[in-house]
Design an enzyme around this catalytic site. Structure first.
Site, short mmCIF file in Angstrom:
data_model
loop_
_atom_site.label_atom_id
_atom_site.label_comp_id
_atom_site.label_asym_id
_atom_site.label_seq_id
_atom_site.Cartn_x
_atom_site.Cartn_y
_atom_site.Cartn_z
N VAL A 111 0.89 -1.17 0.00
CA VAL A 111 0.00 0.00 0.00
C VAL A 111 0.92 1.22 0.00
O VAL A 111 1.89 1.27 0.77
CB VAL A 111 -0.92 0.01 1.24
CG1 VAL A 111 -1.71 1.31 1.33
CG2 VAL A 111 -1.87 -1.19 1.20
N ARG A 117 -2.63 2.71 6.51
CA ARG A 117 -3.40 2.67 7.76
C ARG A 117 -4.80 3.26 7.61
O ARG A 117 -5.26 4.00 8.46
CB ARG A 117 -2.65 3.38 8.91
CG ARG A 117 -1.23 2.91 9.14
CD ARG A 117 -1.11 1.43 9.48
NE ARG A 117 0.28 1.10 9.72
CZ ARG A 117 1.10 0.62 8.77
NH1 ARG A 117 0.66 0.38 7.53
NH2 ARG A 117 2.35 0.35 9.07
N ARG A 118 -5.44 2.92 6.50
CA ARG A 118 -6.85 3.24 6.39
C ARG A 118 -7.65 2.03 5.89
O ARG A 118 -8.72 2.16 5.35
CB ARG A 118 -7.09 4.50 5.55
CG ARG A 118 -6.43 4.47 4.19
CD ARG A 118 -6.42 5.85 3.56
NE ARG A 118 -7.43 5.99 2.52
CZ ARG A 118 -7.45 6.96 1.62
NH1 ARG A 118 -6.53 7.92 1.67
NH2 ARG A 118 -8.39 7.04 0.70
N GLY A 119 -7.06 0.84 6.08
CA GLY A 119 -7.80 -0.40 5.84
C GLY A 119 -7.68 -0.98 4.45
O GLY A 119 -8.40 -1.92 4.09
N ILE A 120 -6.74 -0.45 3.62
CA ILE A 120 -6.64 -0.94 2.24
C ILE A 120 -6.07 -2.37 2.20
O ILE A 120 -6.60 -3.25 1.51
CB ILE A 120 -5.81 0.02 1.37
CG1 ILE A 120 -6.53 1.39 1.33
CG2 ILE A 120 -5.62 -0.53 -0.03
CD1 ILE A 120 -5.75 2.49 0.64
N ALA A 121 -5.00 -2.62 2.97
CA ALA A 121 -4.44 -3.98 3.00
C ALA A 121 -5.48 -4.97 3.52
O ALA A 121 -5.61 -6.08 3.01
CB ALA A 121 -3.17 -4.01 3.86
N TYR A 150 0.27 -10.46 9.50
CA TYR A 150 -0.70 -11.41 8.96
C TYR A 150 -1.45 -12.27 9.98
O TYR A 150 -2.41 -12.93 9.62
CB TYR A 150 -0.02 -12.30 7.91
CG TYR A 150 0.42 -11.47 6.72
CD1 TYR A 150 -0.53 -11.05 5.80
CD2 TYR A 150 1.72 -11.05 6.57
CE1 TYR A 150 -0.17 -10.24 4.73
CE2 TYR A 150 2.10 -10.24 5.50
CZ TYR A 150 1.14 -9.84 4.59
OH TYR A 150 1.49 -9.04 3.54
N PHE A 470 8.66 -16.24 -1.86
CA PHE A 470 7.76 -16.03 -3.01
C PHE A 470 6.85 -14.85 -2.72
O PHE A 470 6.78 -14.38 -1.59
CB PHE A 470 6.95 -17.30 -3.33
CG PHE A 470 6.01 -17.77 -2.25
CD1 PHE A 470 4.74 -17.19 -2.09
CD2 PHE A 470 6.37 -18.79 -1.39
CE1 PHE A 470 3.87 -17.64 -1.10
CE2 PHE A 470 5.51 -19.25 -0.39
CZ PHE A 470 4.26 -18.67 -0.26
C1 LIG Z 1 3.03 -11.36 1.40
C2 LIG Z 1 3.71 -10.01 1.26
O1 LIG Z 1 3.65 -9.44 0.24
S1 LIG Z 1 4.54 -9.40 2.60
C3 LIG Z 1 4.82 -7.70 2.22
C4 LIG Z 1 3.98 -6.74 3.00
N1 LIG Z 1 4.25 -5.38 2.45
C5 LIG Z 1 5.24 -4.58 2.88
O2 LIG Z 1 5.96 -4.88 3.82
C6 LIG Z 1 5.44 -3.31 2.07
C7 LIG Z 1 5.45 -2.08 2.98
N2 LIG Z 1 4.22 -1.99 3.77
C8 LIG Z 1 3.00 -1.71 3.22
O3 LIG Z 1 2.88 -1.60 2.01
C9 LIG Z 1 1.81 -1.52 4.13
O4 LIG Z 1 2.25 -0.95 5.33
C10 LIG Z 1 1.07 -2.83 4.48
C11 LIG Z 1 0.66 -3.53 3.19
C12 LIG Z 1 1.95 -3.77 5.28
C13 LIG Z 1 -0.17 -2.49 5.32
O5 LIG Z 1 -1.04 -1.71 4.54
P1 LIG Z 1 -2.17 -0.78 5.22
O6 LIG Z 1 -3.18 -0.48 4.17
O7 LIG Z 1 -1.54 0.35 5.90
O8 LIG Z 1 -2.81 -1.74 6.31
P2 LIG Z 1 -4.29 -1.58 6.92
O9 LIG Z 1 -4.59 -0.12 7.08
O10 LIG Z 1 -5.25 -2.39 6.14
O11 LIG Z 1 -4.06 -2.22 8.33
C14 LIG Z 1 -4.70 -3.39 8.76
C15 LIG Z 1 -4.16 -3.73 10.11
O12 LIG Z 1 -2.79 -4.09 10.00
C16 LIG Z 1 -2.01 -3.27 10.87
N3 LIG Z 1 -0.73 -3.08 10.19
C17 LIG Z 1 -0.58 -2.61 8.94
N4 LIG Z 1 0.73 -2.61 8.64
C18 LIG Z 1 1.39 -3.09 9.69
C19 LIG Z 1 2.75 -3.30 9.97
N5 LIG Z 1 3.70 -3.02 9.07
N6 LIG Z 1 3.07 -3.83 11.17
C20 LIG Z 1 2.11 -4.09 12.08
N7 LIG Z 1 0.79 -3.90 11.86
C21 LIG Z 1 0.45 -3.39 10.68
C22 LIG Z 1 -2.81 -2.03 11.07
O13 LIG Z 1 -2.44 -1.37 12.24
C23 LIG Z 1 -4.20 -2.59 11.12
O14 LIG Z 1 -4.40 -3.16 12.41
P3 LIG Z 1 -5.86 -3.45 13.01
O15 LIG Z 1 -6.44 -4.58 12.21
O16 LIG Z 1 -5.58 -3.84 14.40
O17 LIG Z 1 -6.62 -2.18 12.84
#
Ligand SMILES: CC(=O)SCCNC(=O)CCNC(=O)[C@H](O)C(C)(C)COP(=O)(O)OP(=O)(O)OC[C@H]1O[C@@H](n2cnc3c(N)ncnc32)[C@H](O)[C@@H]1OP(=O)(O)O
Length: 470
Positions: A111, A117-121, A150, A470
């Site tokens: 994302v 941190r607005r729920g997109i993941a 995860y 992967f």
């Molecule tokens: C399988 C893979 O591809 S692993 C790779 C994961 N991606 C990365 O590491 C790339 C860099 N990071 C990102 O792009 C983003 O921070 C993501 C994808 C990890 C999270 O995207 P967001 O849209 O911000 O997450 P979203 O807002 O949906 O958060 C959902 C929940 O996860 C939590 N969360 C999101 N990112 C993280 C994080 N890095 N560490 C801990 N918690 C997190 C949020 O606090 C939220 O918690 P809640 O359910 O208790 O409210």
């Protein structure tokens, strides 16, 4: 696009994102402009530098038949580049007993920093899990950038990886000296010989996944889309072990560097796959005894490597790192249990909680003396007897257990444990001990030995291991 790639978009996540002014959509990999933008967004999400034009073109070609999903913010300055990405496909996972089960692999979850941190993941991940469940796949899986992301979606760490350093001067070889031979081969030849050899080895290793042709090209440094391109691939050497009959039984890929621009050198092991114990011994010995090399570094290995018992000074091998690697998510517990074999007979009741509600319920696993398990799920309490009969007649084989049957099973001595879907996923391949999770307060056992009996059944002779990302 393939049928899998064309699966309809998840309406729940589509609506949730639309309410936030965002658009969830699929990328057709044959639309090269859209594919290029999606790849650039993915690489930006992982903080990589912008890809060069040639690598980008090669990457577009490699998207192949995968399901490529993006989220767009049409109000932004660059409305055609997605602000979030995810890629998914079906991939074989080895389970204890040597079967390969089809699982939903999820990767490239990003994302944009501007939209975090607005729920997109969450919208993307839950959509992927619903898509995989709709496909009838028993499991979803991923390898992760951070261990904190995860668990909330019901994934649990299910196979770990370790890194080792071996000080070669102290590691005299005392293991077997197999009759076959190790010889240099070209990386191109492994593109031809490697897959069959790897498949033999990976079916003996729970936690391993199959390797597509694209993955092979990346590992061998033969993909123009690979990180660092041809330059970093040039130093990769390949050796193959052929057994005494001349049949290939293992291979290793490595690179040698000079840390201080002078000898002694350091050898970095990139891949070592052995279909036999002899192949493993011969390849490790070859690497450890290499002249001019004082140190072998071996990342992404098993948490317990046999080579530790094949060198004269066990302290010459130091484990420098150990951590989670493969994460699993159960989507259909009876099907996942049917895919593997078990190490001890008996009945176990699992009361599973799942925050996403995908596998919440009570399951009775009955393992016979051959190690095969049959699993019944407690019928939905809302179903009356007639509805239940109809459901079973219509092929719902997993809703056959009544509450009375379940109570009888427990009275007749079935072990009974309560745990989360994520913790059951960690136990599934035999990597994690249910008894240890009980001591940690994560598993509730209804008798003193219930979690121990889970461990006896789920134990795997080969500790789960996954040799790639992967
Ligand atoms: C399988 C893979 O591809 S692993 C790779 C994961 N991606 C990365 O590491 C790339 C860099 N990071 C990102 O792009 C983003 O921070 C993501 C994808 C990890 C999270 O995207 P967001 O849209 O911000 O997450 P979203 O807002 O949906 O958060 C959902 C929940 O996860 C939590 N969360 C999101 N990112 C993280 C994080 N890095 N560490 C801990 N918690 C997190 C949020 O606090 C939220 O918690 P809640 O359910 O208790 O409210």
């Amino acid at each position: 696009m393939t049928d899998t790639a064309r699966l309809p978009l998840d309406p729940t996540s589509h609506a949730a994102l639309a309410a936030d002014g965002l658009h969830l959509g699929l990328v057709d990999p044959t639309d090269s402009d859209a594919a290029r933008r999606w790849i650039s967004a993915d690489q930006r999400g992982f903080l990589d530098s912008a890809p060069e034009a040639a690598a980008l073109e090669a990457h577009v070609a490699e998207l192949g038949t995968d399901r490529i999903t993006g989220v767009w913010d049409r109000s932004g300055a660059d409305p055609d580049t997605p602000i979030a990405t995810v890629q998914s496909w079906e991939m074989g996972l080895t389970v204890p007993g040597g079967a390969s089960v089809a699982a939903w692999a999820i990767s490239s979850v990003t994302v944009s920093p501007t939209h975090r941190r607005r729920g997109i993941a969450r919208a993307l991940l839950t959509a992927e899990l619903r898509a995989a469940a709709a496909l009838g796949l028993p499991l979803a899986m991923l390898t992760v950038s951070e261990a904190t992301i995860y668990g909330r979606y019901g994934f649990g760490p299910a196979a770990r990886q370790a890194g080792y350093t071996i000080r070669t001067a102290r590691a005299g070889w005392i293991g077997p000296i197999p009759a076959g031979r190790v010889q240099f081969v070209t990386r191109e030849s492994l593109l031809r010989d490697g897959p069959a050899l790897f498949e033999r080895a990976r079916l003996a290793a729970p936690g391993e996944v199959d390797r597509s042709d694209i993955r092979w090209r990346h590992l061998l440094g033969l993909s123009p889309a690979a990180e660092g391109g041809n330059e970093s691939a040039r130093g990769i050497r390949a050796v193959r072990y052929d057994d005494a009959d001349g049949d290939p039984a293992g291979f290793a890929l490595y690179r040698v560097t000079l840390p201080n621009d002078s000898y002694p050198a350091r050898l970095e092991l990139l891949d070592l796959i052995a279909a036999t114990d002899d192949a493993a011994a011969a390849l490790w010995r070859f690497l450890i005894e290499m002249d001019l090399v004082s140190e072998v570094r071996a990342p992404l290995r098993r948490v317990s490597e046999t080579v530790g018992w094949q060198i004269s000074d066990p302290r010459a091998l130091v484990k420098t790192d150990e951590r989670d690697h493969l994460w699993l998510r159960l989507l259909d517990i009876p099907a996942a249990f049917a895919a593997r074999t078990f190490s001890a007979p008996g009945d176990i009741v699992f009361s599973v909680t799942d925050t996403l509600g995908l596998v919440t319920g009570d399951y009775l696993l009955s393992v016979d003396s051959s190690g095969r398990g049959a699993t019944l799920r407690l019928a939905d309490a809302a179903l009356d007897d007639d509805a239940l009969d109809d459901a079973v007649r219509d092929g719902a084989a997993h809703v056959e257990l009544s509450a009375a049957d379940l109570a009888n099973a427990v009275r007749d001595g079935a072990a009974h444990v309560e745990l989360s879907a994520a913790d059951l996923a960690s136990v599934y391949l035999g990597d994690t001990s249910a008894e240890q999770l009980r001591r940690a307060g994560r598993v509730t056992a209804h008798s003193a030995d219930a979690a121990i009996r889970v461990d006896q059944a789920f134990r795997s002779v080969d500790t789960p291991w996954l040799s790639t990302w992967f």
